[in-house]
Structures are given as structure tokens and as C-alpha cells.
Design an enzyme around this catalytic site. Sequence first.
Site, short mmCIF file in Angstrom:
data_model
loop_
_atom_site.label_atom_id
_atom_site.label_comp_id
_atom_site.label_asym_id
_atom_site.label_seq_id
_atom_site.Cartn_x
_atom_site.Cartn_y
_atom_site.Cartn_z
CG LEU A 133 45.02 -37.77 39.99
CD1 LEU A 133 44.04 -38.71 39.69
CD2 LEU A 133 45.70 -38.23 38.58
CG HIS B 246 6.79 -14.92 38.80
ND1 HIS B 246 7.77 -13.80 38.47
CD2 HIS B 246 6.12 -14.18 39.53
CE1 HIS B 246 6.98 -13.26 38.88
NE2 HIS B 246 6.43 -12.64 39.97
CG ASP C 163 43.67 -26.84 27.91
OD1 ASP C 163 42.85 -25.67 27.34
OD2 ASP C 163 44.31 -25.68 28.67
#
Length: 471
Positions: A41, A450, A318
Site C-alpha cells: 500500500l 526566540h 494524480d
Amino acid sequence: ASEAEEKDLVIIGGGVAGYVAAIKAGQAGLKVACIEKRGALGGTCLNVGCIPSKSLLNNSQLYHQILHDTKHRGIEVGEVTLNLQALMQAKDTSVSGLTKGVEFLFKKNNVEYIKGTGAFQDEHTVAVNLIEGGETTVRGKNILIATGSEATPFPGLTIDEKKVITSTGAIALQEVPKKMTVIGGGIIGLEMASVWSRLGTEVTVVEFLGQIGGPGMDAEVAKQTQKILAKQGIIFKLNTKVTKGDAEGEGVSISTEAAKGGKEESIDADVVLCAIGRRPYTNGLGLENIGLETDDRGRLIIDQEYRTKIQHIRAIGDVTFGPMLAHKAEEEAVAAVEYLTKGYGHVNYGAIPSVMYTHPEVAWVGQNEQELKAAGVKYRVGSFPFSANSRAKTNLDTLGFVKMLSDAETDRILGIHIIGPNAGEMIAEGVLAIEYGASSEDVARTSHAHPTLSEAFKEAAMATYDKAIHY
Ligand code: FAD
Ligand code: NAD
């Protein structure tokens, strides 16, 4: 699979699109089956794409850094040697762990996993040629096509995945080639060029267009990235078209000419990587049996709810429109199942990030400068270099910048483009900002810890609506 039982949803393809849809459907209580022919898979992404390439990128960068970037940090190392076999093994271990993880998730969510190749027999029936031998059929009230994509071959060069390779061969080479030619300076070309160049290969990238990075990359970012990669040793030939290749002899030779015609040249190498894009994959799917057609680029045509013209057959990932990215496929998988179970779904195509995992990384979301100019949008630009960021300076890793583009009138953020260490992680903040319609001032007034690289993101936002403090 039992022939008698009709599933609520049958999914063809167990890549990111297919497996995510299967899990989502299982969670919603649907009876779901997922057909995958690969024997594992996760599709392209897990097996031969995102994951193995990132393993090689990470470890080759570490190797490169140990070789070239330790002394000035006060670290003296002895002899450093590359064990390519072990490097490949580490990659394979990551891949198999993840694919097995997906298989476990299938069990957990009651997804039936059918190992074989699926083909439409009719609009509700998929015939499966099983890997272990034999055939079965599975019927679905709904069917989701998620068969993905394949590398576009270069005409005239036969892929053998040893000498003439696609990305699949490039993540599995048995030895470090002396010379490699890469056809196509898109994301695959540049990621693979980085891996092999770091391991010692002389890499030449031949790109047809005047800029690297493939579609979507901001022109300024592309130019800067090319400079950085060239300094790392990659040779670039832009505005150059590969006209033919010859792999008959010992190595591979390609012929090129200037994109606008003229000057011809030939380049010899041990290996040629074809990275000119990918195309949707629907071979052997039996689309002709149900009268489904693809467009001129092989994509399945769908509507906004991912339906093909046959209403109960959807397509995502896709194999259809949009950027070929795993996280885009994943968003569509969730949305497609939600359309099925709830009647509505949502994907914001304006907020899909792109990341190139070179070093430094390149990441962006939203529109780039050339797109905004073409659309006639008036915008402001704020940027901040990592050379002025305290954390990047302490890490001795200062190449790149954060660039923010916002609407000149409303200050709404339109695009963010980053070259820098960890850009792929940092872009998530930009995606969130765009998703929520933030202004650059919103980001600038948000506290960032920071010393972190993210402060460069905040300062770029400050520079967009007003002024940065540290630059
Ligand atoms: P795929 O992953 O291609 O899956 C489709 C599956 O369907 C395949 O496993 C195939 O075997 C199966 N299949 C096809 N036909 C049938 C059939 N008839 N029956 C049964 N099974 C069938 N994207 C990113 O977002 N980030 C990255 O870092 C990234 N890196 C990449 C690196 C490389 C080298 C490559 C090649 C791609 C990369 N991508 C990356 C792109 C990403 O891999 C794809 O966008 C993603 O895999 C698409 O998912 P999909 O499920 O649509 O298709
Ligand atoms: P691409 O479309 O990104 O780039 C292909 C490049 O090849 C383009 O720049 C094109 O101009 C060039 N080209 C085409 N024909 C040529 C020729 N004859 N000579 C010289 N150059 C030529 O495609 P890709 O890099 O192959 O990647 C395929 C897909 O996989 C993309 O959609 C990409 O998004 C995806 N992918 C993503 C990642 C990631 O997200 N990190 C990684 C790898 C792949």
C-alpha cells in the site's frame, strides 16, 4: 472478496489518494474494499516517491555535511566513507515500516484489501486479476478511481532503470555514477540531482525553460535556488532542449540544442535521468468498457464533487486535474468520501503548499510574483533574509529568505515563498494564514518564539505591512 456482497465503495488504487479514502470510508462505517496491484500500500509516494526520496535526501545531506561542514563548527572527523548499500537499506526500512503501517490501519478500519489489478467490467463491477493467481470480481454501489500517475518517458530513450532511469531507478542505483545527466529541472530532477551530487556524482541538469523548479516556483526564488545549487556543484543548462538520446554504447549520450533553435551539443554520462514530468495512469483499467474518456493529457474528467460523467464513479489524486502532490491527493480523498457520506466536502486549491526538499529547502504557497503581475493585481512585497535571523546564524545555515506578497489595498496575504533551512515545515504557517485569510499585519503581530527560524517569517510579514526590526 466475496462475489455476492456489494460494497458501498470500491477503490481502485492503494496510493495516498486511495488508501486515505479507504480509511475515511471505513471510519464512516461504509463497507469498503481497496484494490492495489503493487503488492504494497501507499502507492508512488510511499514506495518509490516522497518517502524513499526524502530518506536519501536526508542521509546524503548528513554525509555531505560531515564531509564539508564540520571543521568550522569545532568538530574534527576522521575518515568518512559511504556505504551505499546501507544507505539504501535505511531507505527500504523506512518504506516497509510505513507501508505495513497503512496495512494495519486498513485492518483497524475494516477495509478489505484486495491484492491485484482491477479493471471495469461494467459500471458497478470491477474484475480483479489477483497477484496470488486467479481472478475475482467485486461490486460497488460507488467506485473511486485512484490509479495515480507514471513517469513520462523521453521519446527515443528506452527506460531500463539502470542506465536510462526515472526517479524509480534514481532511488535504487547500486553504485555512485561518475556522471549523470538529468533531463528536466523540475522538482524530481533537482531533488535527485542533489542526492547524487552530494554522494559524488558530477550532475548536469538540462532544462528546456529559462528557469528551474517546474511550474509554480517564483522566478526570483528559482534564480536564487539555482545559484545555491550551482555552488554545491550541480551544472545547469537552461533554455536547452534535449532532442535525442543514445544509450547503445557504454554510457548514454544526449543531444541538445538551444530552446529557440540553433547551437547543438552532446553530453555524455553514465546515467541519464528522465524527469520531464508525470502523466496520469489508466492503462488496463477498462475505461472503454464503461465509456469513460480522458482529456488530451490523459486526465480523468471530473466535476467539483470528483464525479466522472457516471455519477457513482469518482476520481481523485494524480489521475485527475491539479498538482501531482501527495497532500493534495489526501485532501481530495477526505473530501470525496465526505461528498459520498454527507453530501459536502472541501478542498482549498488556493492553499496547497509545494516543497522542494533540497538543502536549503524551497517552499511556497499561494501565488507568485509573475502570476500576480500577469493578473494585474497590485501587491506589496516584504522579505527577510536568514542571514539576519539569529537562529540561522547560530546554526551556521543562513542561505535564503522569506518573501511575503500581500494585496496592496487590503493587506491580505496572497503568496509566501521561502528558501531556507526547514522551509518545508515553516510553510505550514503560511498555509494556515492563507486558509484563514490573514493579513501580513496579522502574522506580524503574532508572537514567534526566540530564537527560531520562524522569526524570519514574522519579520517578512513586518516588512510587508511596515518595516522589519532586524534588517
Ligand atoms: P499513486 O501514489 O501513484 O497511487 C496509485 C496506485 O494505484 C499505485 O500504487 C498503483 O499501483 C495502483 N494502481 C494503478 N492502477 C491500478 C489498477 N488497475 N488496479 C489496482 N491498482 C492500481 N508528492 C509530495 O507531495 N511530496 C513529495 O515529497 C513527493 N515526492 C515525490 C518523489 C518522487 C520521486 C515522485 C515520483 C513523486 C513524488 N511526489 C511527492 C508525488 C506523489 O508521489 C504523488 O502525488 C502521489 O503519490 C499521488 O497519489 P495517488 O494515490 O493519486 O497515486
Ligand atoms: P515537473 O513538471 O515538475 O518538471 C519537469 C521539467 O522538465 C519542467 O521544468 C520542464 O520544462 C522540463 N522539460 C520537459 N521536457 C523537457 C525536454 N525535452 N528537455 C529539457 N527539459 C524538459 O515534473 P517532475 O519534476 O518530473 O515531477 C513530476 C511530478 O511529481 C510533479 O508534479 C511534482 O510536483 C511531483 N513531485 C513532487 C515532489 C515534492 O513535492 N517534493 C517531489 C518529486 C515529485
